[in-house]
Write a protein that holds these residues in place. Sequence first.
Motif, PDB file in Angstrom:
ATOM      1  N   GLU A  69       0.826  -1.216   0.000  1.00  0.00           N
ATOM      2  CA  GLU A  69       0.000   0.000   0.000  1.00  0.00           C
ATOM      3  C   GLU A  69       0.858   1.263   0.000  1.00  0.00           C
ATOM      4  O   GLU A  69       0.527   2.244  -0.663  1.00  0.00           O
ATOM      5  CB  GLU A  69      -0.983  -0.019   1.170  1.00  0.00           C
ATOM      6  CG  GLU A  69      -1.972  -1.173   1.136  1.00  0.00           C
ATOM      7  CD  GLU A  69      -2.713  -1.345  -0.186  1.00  0.00           C
ATOM      8  OE1 GLU A  69      -3.008  -0.330  -0.863  1.00  0.00           O
ATOM      9  OE2 GLU A  69      -3.007  -2.499  -0.551  1.00  0.00           O
ATOM     10  N   LEU A  70       1.957   1.246   0.736  1.00  0.00           N
ATOM     11  CA  LEU A  70       2.849   2.411   0.746  1.00  0.00           C
ATOM     12  C   LEU A  70       3.473   2.649  -0.627  1.00  0.00           C
ATOM     13  O   LEU A  70       3.680   3.806  -1.027  1.00  0.00           O
ATOM     14  CB  LEU A  70       3.927   2.253   1.819  1.00  0.00           C
ATOM     15  CG  LEU A  70       3.403   2.279   3.266  1.00  0.00           C
ATOM     16  CD1 LEU A  70       4.551   2.047   4.248  1.00  0.00           C
ATOM     17  CD2 LEU A  70       2.674   3.581   3.576  1.00  0.00           C
ATOM     18  N   HIS A  72       1.928   2.049  -3.420  1.00  0.00           N
ATOM     19  CA  HIS A  72       0.884   2.756  -4.181  1.00  0.00           C
ATOM     20  C   HIS A  72       0.983   4.258  -3.924  1.00  0.00           C
ATOM     21  O   HIS A  72       0.957   5.062  -4.855  1.00  0.00           O
ATOM     22  CB  HIS A  72      -0.516   2.277  -3.791  1.00  0.00           C
ATOM     23  CG  HIS A  72      -0.968   1.025  -4.458  1.00  0.00           C
ATOM     24  ND1 HIS A  72      -0.919   0.828  -5.821  1.00  0.00           N
ATOM     25  CD2 HIS A  72      -1.508  -0.109  -3.941  1.00  0.00           C
ATOM     26  CE1 HIS A  72      -1.400  -0.362  -6.116  1.00  0.00           C
ATOM     27  NE2 HIS A  72      -1.753  -0.960  -4.983  1.00  0.00           N
ATOM     28  N   LEU A  73       1.102   4.624  -2.645  1.00  0.00           N
ATOM     29  CA  LEU A  73       1.207   6.045  -2.301  1.00  0.00           C
ATOM     30  C   LEU A  73       2.439   6.676  -2.945  1.00  0.00           C
ATOM     31  O   LEU A  73       2.370   7.787  -3.478  1.00  0.00           O
ATOM     32  CB  LEU A  73       1.252   6.226  -0.781  1.00  0.00           C
ATOM     33  CG  LEU A  73       0.028   5.746   0.005  1.00  0.00           C
ATOM     34  CD1 LEU A  73       0.233   5.994   1.494  1.00  0.00           C
ATOM     35  CD2 LEU A  73      -1.254   6.394  -0.486  1.00  0.00           C
ATOM     36  N   PHE A  76       1.663   7.291  -6.483  1.00  0.00           N
ATOM     37  CA  PHE A  76       0.829   8.483  -6.655  1.00  0.00           C
ATOM     38  C   PHE A  76       1.704   9.735  -6.647  1.00  0.00           C
ATOM     39  O   PHE A  76       1.515  10.648  -7.429  1.00  0.00           O
ATOM     40  CB  PHE A  76      -0.215   8.606  -5.545  1.00  0.00           C
ATOM     41  CG  PHE A  76      -1.241   7.515  -5.493  1.00  0.00           C
ATOM     42  CD1 PHE A  76      -1.484   6.670  -6.566  1.00  0.00           C
ATOM     43  CD2 PHE A  76      -1.975   7.322  -4.336  1.00  0.00           C
ATOM     44  CE1 PHE A  76      -2.440   5.668  -6.491  1.00  0.00           C
ATOM     45  CE2 PHE A  76      -2.939   6.327  -4.242  1.00  0.00           C
ATOM     46  CZ  PHE A  76      -3.167   5.498  -5.322  1.00  0.00           C
ATOM     47  N   ARG A  77       2.670   9.758  -5.733  1.00  0.00           N
ATOM     48  CA  ARG A  77       3.556  10.921  -5.590  1.00  0.00           C
ATOM     49  C   ARG A  77       4.506  11.045  -6.783  1.00  0.00           C
ATOM     50  O   ARG A  77       4.632  12.104  -7.382  1.00  0.00           O
ATOM     51  CB  ARG A  77       4.357  10.804  -4.287  1.00  0.00           C
ATOM     52  CG  ARG A  77       5.288  11.954  -4.046  1.00  0.00           C
ATOM     53  CD  ARG A  77       4.516  13.198  -3.622  1.00  0.00           C
ATOM     54  NE  ARG A  77       5.423  14.306  -3.591  1.00  0.00           N
ATOM     55  CZ  ARG A  77       5.177  15.472  -4.165  1.00  0.00           C
ATOM     56  NH1 ARG A  77       4.035  15.699  -4.764  1.00  0.00           N
ATOM     57  NH2 ARG A  77       6.064  16.437  -4.111  1.00  0.00           N
ATOM     58  N   TRP A  84       1.448  14.522  -0.552  1.00  0.00           N
ATOM     59  CA  TRP A  84       1.318  13.508   0.510  1.00  0.00           C
ATOM     60  C   TRP A  84       0.051  13.709   1.327  1.00  0.00           C
ATOM     61  O   TRP A  84      -0.604  12.756   1.723  1.00  0.00           O
ATOM     62  CB  TRP A  84       2.540  13.529   1.435  1.00  0.00           C
ATOM     63  CG  TRP A  84       3.805  13.084   0.773  1.00  0.00           C
ATOM     64  CD1 TRP A  84       4.886  13.857   0.486  1.00  0.00           C
ATOM     65  CD2 TRP A  84       4.134  11.758   0.313  1.00  0.00           C
ATOM     66  NE1 TRP A  84       5.865  13.097  -0.133  1.00  0.00           N
ATOM     67  CE2 TRP A  84       5.433  11.811  -0.240  1.00  0.00           C
ATOM     68  CE3 TRP A  84       3.459  10.543   0.315  1.00  0.00           C
ATOM     69  CZ2 TRP A  84       6.055  10.695  -0.788  1.00  0.00           C
ATOM     70  CZ3 TRP A  84       4.087   9.430  -0.222  1.00  0.00           C
ATOM     71  CH2 TRP A  84       5.372   9.514  -0.765  1.00  0.00           C
ATOM     72  N   MET A  87      -3.278  11.893   0.350  1.00  0.00           N
ATOM     73  CA  MET A  87      -3.282  10.437   0.245  1.00  0.00           C
ATOM     74  C   MET A  87      -3.835   9.808   1.517  1.00  0.00           C
ATOM     75  O   MET A  87      -3.675  10.350   2.602  1.00  0.00           O
ATOM     76  CB  MET A  87      -1.869   9.926   0.000  1.00  0.00           C
ATOM     77  CG  MET A  87      -1.272  10.400  -1.293  1.00  0.00           C
ATOM     78  SD  MET A  87       0.337   9.674  -1.516  1.00  0.00           S
ATOM     79  CE  MET A  87       1.155  10.941  -2.466  1.00  0.00           C
ATOM     80  N   VAL A  89      -4.386   5.828   3.440  1.00  0.00           N
ATOM     81  CA  VAL A  89      -4.126   4.393   3.458  1.00  0.00           C
ATOM     82  C   VAL A  89      -4.912   3.798   4.613  1.00  0.00           C
ATOM     83  O   VAL A  89      -5.100   4.449   5.638  1.00  0.00           O
ATOM     84  CB  VAL A  89      -2.613   4.086   3.566  1.00  0.00           C
ATOM     85  CG1 VAL A  89      -2.049   4.530   4.888  1.00  0.00           C
ATOM     86  CG2 VAL A  89      -2.315   2.638   3.310  1.00  0.00           C
ATOM     87  N   ALA A 100      -4.970   1.974  -0.594  1.00  0.00           N
ATOM     88  CA  ALA A 100      -4.307   3.272  -0.641  1.00  0.00           C
ATOM     89  C   ALA A 100      -5.066   4.068  -1.693  1.00  0.00           C
ATOM     90  O   ALA A 100      -5.378   3.554  -2.764  1.00  0.00           O
ATOM     91  CB  ALA A 100      -2.847   3.118  -1.045  1.00  0.00           C
ATOM     92  N   THR A 101      -5.394   5.302  -1.373  1.00  0.00           N
ATOM     93  CA  THR A 101      -6.174   6.105  -2.303  1.00  0.00           C
ATOM     94  C   THR A 101      -5.791   7.572  -2.183  1.00  0.00           C
ATOM     95  O   THR A 101      -5.029   7.961  -1.292  1.00  0.00           O
ATOM     96  CB  THR A 101      -7.692   5.908  -2.048  1.00  0.00           C
ATOM     97  OG1 THR A 101      -8.419   6.552  -3.102  1.00  0.00           O
ATOM     98  CG2 THR A 101      -8.117   6.461  -0.704  1.00  0.00           C
ATOM     99  N   THR A 102      -6.324   8.353  -3.074  1.00  0.00           N
ATOM    100  CA  THR A 102      -6.143   9.799  -3.043  1.00  0.00           C
ATOM    101  C   THR A 102      -7.432  10.454  -3.498  1.00  0.00           C
ATOM    102  O   THR A 102      -8.214   9.846  -4.241  1.00  0.00           O
ATOM    103  CB  THR A 102      -4.968  10.251  -3.943  1.00  0.00           C
ATOM    104  OG1 THR A 102      -4.868  11.676  -3.885  1.00  0.00           O
ATOM    105  CG2 THR A 102      -5.154   9.819  -5.380  1.00  0.00           C
TER     106      THR A 102
END
Length: 187
Positions: A69-70, A72-73, A76-77, A84, A87, A89, A100-102
């Motif tokens: 999941e991290l 994924h973050l 995204f970045r 950050w 985001m 999680v 993990a989403t945004t």
Amino acid sequence: MLNELPEPDKIILIDLPKVAKTSLLITIGTLLLLWAAHIVIEQQFSFSISIWSVIWFIIGYIVLIVLHELFHLLGFRLFGNVPWKSMIVGINLKLGVAYATTDKLMTNHAIRKALLLPFWMTGVMPAIIGLAIGNGLLIGLSALLIGGAAGDFAMYKELRKLPDDWLVKDDPELPQLYVFATDTLDK
């Protein structure tokens, strides 16, 4: 955030029971393939289970899920330039999934990269390391994480059919994506 956006041009829904079946098949297939490679490399087969190996397996699995999941973050970045602070999680106990989403829109091209980054980093890399050092525990964990990426593969497969510049909004609660043609948001 979705209320501020126009009607999406496409909604990608993920069928969780189908993804679970696919995940199981990928996990079993990957485990068999990696164990066969391990046997060829080591030129022998040995297997043992101890209470400590079970404990290490459980700890390793939890750590790799969190890392999945991290990553994924991080994707995204790196690929979507998402701040950050935008985001999230967590774990959805009702659906039985970590996520993990945004709340930010990302290009289709960027989100596809972010979807596959955890597969490479928590699935493929541990498999390579496990084979290189002859560690069956790591090989087993990598097979689980590769199979665990089935939901990401399902989303990737659907997004691949759409133009790279279209914009994607992840649903914060459901396994679905809202996709917008670039000209839809220009209106």
